[in-house]
Design an enzyme around this catalytic site. Structure first.
Site, PDB file in Angstrom:
ATOM      1  N   SER A 140       0.874  -1.160   0.105  1.00 48.81           N
ATOM      2  CA  SER A 140      -0.057   0.117  -0.040  1.00 48.81           C
ATOM      3  C   SER A 140       0.826   1.294  -0.324  1.00 48.81           C
ATOM      4  CB  SER A 140      -0.992   0.172   1.289  1.00 48.81           C
ATOM      5  OG  SER A 140      -0.260   0.380   2.267  1.00 48.81           O
ATOM      6  N   TYR A 151      -4.199   3.599   6.583  1.00 47.74           N
ATOM      7  CA  TYR A 151      -3.344   2.582   6.379  1.00 47.74           C
ATOM      8  C   TYR A 151      -2.214   2.660   5.830  1.00 47.74           C
ATOM      9  CZ  TYR A 151      -2.099  -2.329   5.720  1.00 47.74           C
ATOM     10  OH  TYR A 151      -1.432  -3.534   5.305  1.00 47.74           O
TER      11      TYR A 151
HETATM   12  N1  NAP Z   1      -2.704  -9.654   3.201  1.00 47.32           N
HETATM   13  C1  NAP Z   1      -2.165  -8.935   2.607  1.00 47.32           C
HETATM   14  O1  NAP Z   1      -2.144  -8.969   1.225  1.00 47.32           O
HETATM   15  C2  NAP Z   1      -1.412  -7.657   3.002  1.00 47.32           C
HETATM   16  C3  NAP Z   1      -0.732  -6.745   2.158  1.00 47.32           C
HETATM   17  C4  NAP Z   1      -0.078  -5.898   2.868  1.00 47.32           C
HETATM   18  C5  NAP Z   1       0.230  -5.698   4.059  1.00 47.32           C
HETATM   19  N2  NAP Z   1      -0.136  -6.733   4.729  1.00 47.32           N
HETATM   20  C6  NAP Z   1       0.630  -6.798   6.153  1.00 47.32           C
HETATM   21  O2  NAP Z   1       1.039  -8.227   6.572  1.00 47.32           O
HETATM   22  C7  NAP Z   1       0.699  -8.096   8.114  1.00 47.32           C
HETATM   23  C8  NAP Z   1      -0.303  -9.333   8.513  1.00 47.32           C
HETATM   24  O3  NAP Z   1      -1.353  -9.162   7.922  1.00 47.32           O
HETATM   25  P1  NAP Z   1      -2.768 -10.092   7.448  1.00 47.32           P
HETATM   26  O4  NAP Z   1      -2.760  -9.890   6.197  1.00 47.32           O
HETATM   27  O5  NAP Z   1      -2.078 -11.555   7.841  1.00 47.32           O
HETATM   28  O6  NAP Z   1      -3.919  -9.896   8.181  1.00 47.32           O
HETATM   29  P2  NAP Z   1      -4.565 -10.264   9.532  1.00 47.32           P
HETATM   30  O7  NAP Z   1      -4.958 -11.772   9.342  1.00 47.32           O
HETATM   31  O8  NAP Z   1      -5.513  -9.273   9.782  1.00 47.32           O
HETATM   32  O9  NAP Z   1      -3.428 -10.100  10.640  1.00 47.32           O
HETATM   33  C9  NAP Z   1      -3.088  -8.935  11.245  1.00 47.32           C
HETATM   34  C10 NAP Z   1      -2.796  -9.455  12.680  1.00 47.32           C
HETATM   35  O10 NAP Z   1      -2.581  -8.390  13.745  1.00 47.32           O
HETATM   36  C11 NAP Z   1      -3.184  -8.327  14.871  1.00 47.32           C
HETATM   37  N3  NAP Z   1      -3.459  -7.241  15.472  1.00 47.32           N
HETATM   38  C12 NAP Z   1      -4.040  -6.217  15.164  1.00 47.32           C
HETATM   39  N4  NAP Z   1      -4.409  -5.113  16.159  1.00 47.32           N
HETATM   40  C13 NAP Z   1      -3.519  -5.660  16.997  1.00 47.32           C
HETATM   41  C14 NAP Z   1      -3.261  -5.174  18.184  1.00 47.32           C
HETATM   42  N5  NAP Z   1      -3.400  -4.059  18.935  1.00 47.32           N
HETATM   43  N6  NAP Z   1      -2.113  -6.016  18.945  1.00 47.32           N
HETATM   44  C15 NAP Z   1      -1.812  -7.187  18.653  1.00 47.32           C
HETATM   45  N7  NAP Z   1      -1.979  -7.671  17.524  1.00 47.32           N
HETATM   46  C16 NAP Z   1      -2.810  -6.663  16.715  1.00 47.32           C
HETATM   47  C17 NAP Z   1      -4.552  -8.984  14.478  1.00 47.32           C
HETATM   48  O11 NAP Z   1      -5.103  -9.762  15.596  1.00 47.32           O
HETATM   49  P3  NAP Z   1      -6.743  -9.520  16.073  1.00 47.32           P
HETATM   50  O12 NAP Z   1      -7.387  -9.820  14.651  1.00 47.32           O
HETATM   51  O13 NAP Z   1      -6.893 -10.360  17.086  1.00 47.32           O
HETATM   52  O14 NAP Z   1      -6.792  -8.015  16.143  1.00 47.32           O
HETATM   53  C18 NAP Z   1      -4.140 -10.078  13.292  1.00 47.32           C
HETATM   54  O15 NAP Z   1      -3.563 -11.331  14.002  1.00 47.32           O
HETATM   55  C19 NAP Z   1       0.092  -6.968   8.560  1.00 47.32           C
HETATM   56  O16 NAP Z   1       1.409  -5.953   8.919  1.00 47.32           O
HETATM   57  C20 NAP Z   1      -0.328  -6.387   7.242  1.00 47.32           C
HETATM   58  O17 NAP Z   1      -0.407  -4.819   7.165  1.00 47.32           O
HETATM   59  C21 NAP Z   1      -0.883  -7.947   4.440  1.00 47.32           C
END
Ligand code: NAP
Length: 285
Positions: A140, A151
């Site tokens: 992003s 974000y």
């Molecule tokens: N999926 C993609 O294509 C994509 C693209 C760009 C970047 N990313 C990055 O990849 C990383 C993982 O994301 P993901 O795609 O796997 O999404 P996800 O499944 O939503 O994972 C995000 C994790 O962060 C945790 N989290 C949120 N708020 C938190 C807090 N206050 N304290 C501790 N943990 C917290 C969530 O736990 P809860 O649900 O319990 O709050 C969740 O387990 C992130 O940094 C995201 O920005 C992903």
């Protein structure tokens, strides 16, 4: 040589969960954190080496407690890898009306949390002698998402921080990289009708007609335009391209159809890029 160990935040879901399982399966000692719900299925699938702990990354005391637990378990061997992965989306709406309290909290989770974690874990990383840090940013940083600045802004700040950290850590022998994922099928990429409604309702009624032309369903657009990878495929790539590599690049961009994003920024004018994003996100002007 000391055993491989990792502290990874946001390990209960998506990318964090897949990376935790991958590293556990190849014999690493994994310390994962969850925010709201403990990942019972991950604990069942993983070995008894894997430790999960509750840690809200917006809570400095919770970070200190987690660091104490890891230190207690690893002692003098130190930690070999830190993965700052947890993040959230939210605080939708145009800059004109974005809820600053909600934006502030998002920055706590996506930006201040990772800094606090780096500061807190550095003594344990230094102790290891050959430690490394992965900061999960985002593709992003290359996007301009209409009515969705919070974000990308948080991740752009984190990307800048990572560049500084990388240089500062070099003399200590601690390698740092920014991992830019894109197009991985997780909670985060599953935009829903509810989020579209929340975005619309975040705009005060008298201003809504002014923003009508920006309004479309970004979720539908994204699903239509990209094929998404399962988190396990992404974790395999991260392991092969980053964790197994001896000398790290400053940035790794991993995911389907995302490699063209930095290239696009090098080759095209900003105006041309704006046109592409307006089309991609369905803006009607
Ligand atoms: N999926 C993609 O294509 C994509 C693209 C760009 C970047 N990313 C990055 O990849 C990383 C993982 O994301 P993901 O795609 O796997 O999404 P996800 O499944 O939503 O994972 C995000 C994790 O962060 C945790 N989290 C949120 N708020 C938190 C807090 N206050 N304290 C501790 N943990 C917290 C969530 O736990 P809860 O649900 O319990 O709050 C969740 O387990 C992130 O940094 C995201 O920005 C992903």
């Amino acid at each position: 040589m000391s055993e491989n160990s990792v502290f990874i935040t946001g390990a209960a879901t998506g990318i964090g969960k897949a990376l935790s399982l991958k590293l556990d399966q190849i014999g690493w000692r994994v310390f994962g954190t969850y925010n709201r719900t403990p990942p019972d299925d991950l604990l069942k699938a993983a070995s008894s080496r894997l430790t999960m702990m509750k840690c809200d990354v917006a809570d400095p005391n919770a970070i200190l407690e987690a660091a104490e637990k890891v230190k207690g378990a690893l002692g003098d061997t130190g930690l070999s890898l830190l993965i700052n992965n947890a993040a959230m989306t939210g605080a939708p709406g145009p800059v004109e009306t974005v809820n600053l309290e909600a934006f502030h909290f998002l920055m706590e989770v996506n930006f201040w949390g990772p800094i606090r974690i780096v500061q807190t874990f550095l003594p344990q990383l230094r102790k290891h002698g050959n430690a490394r840090i992965i900061i999960v940013t985002s593709t992003s940083v290359y996007l301009t998402i209409p009515l969705g600045c919070t974000y990308p802004v948080s991740k752009s700040a984190l990307a800048a921080l990572t560049r500084h950290l990388r240089m500062e850590m070099e003399p200590f022998g601690i390698q740092v990289t920014a991992l830019e994922p894109g197009g991985v099928k997780t909670k985060m990429t599953g935009f829903s009708k509810g989020e579209e409604v929340a975005l619309w309702e975040s705009i005060p009624p008298d201003l809504r007609p002014l923003y009508q032309k920006y309004f479309s369903n970004p979720g539908d657009q994204l699903e239509e335009n990209f094929n998404l990878w399962p988190p396990s495929k992404f974790a395999d790539k991260v392991y092969k391209k980053i964790i197994q590599a001896n000398k790290w690049k400053p940035v790794y961009i991993i995911g389907p159809s995302v490699k063209m994003l930095p290239i696009m920024h090098r080759l095209l004018s900003r105006k041309r890029i704006e046109k592409i994003f307006k089309k991609l996100f369905g803006a009607k002007f």
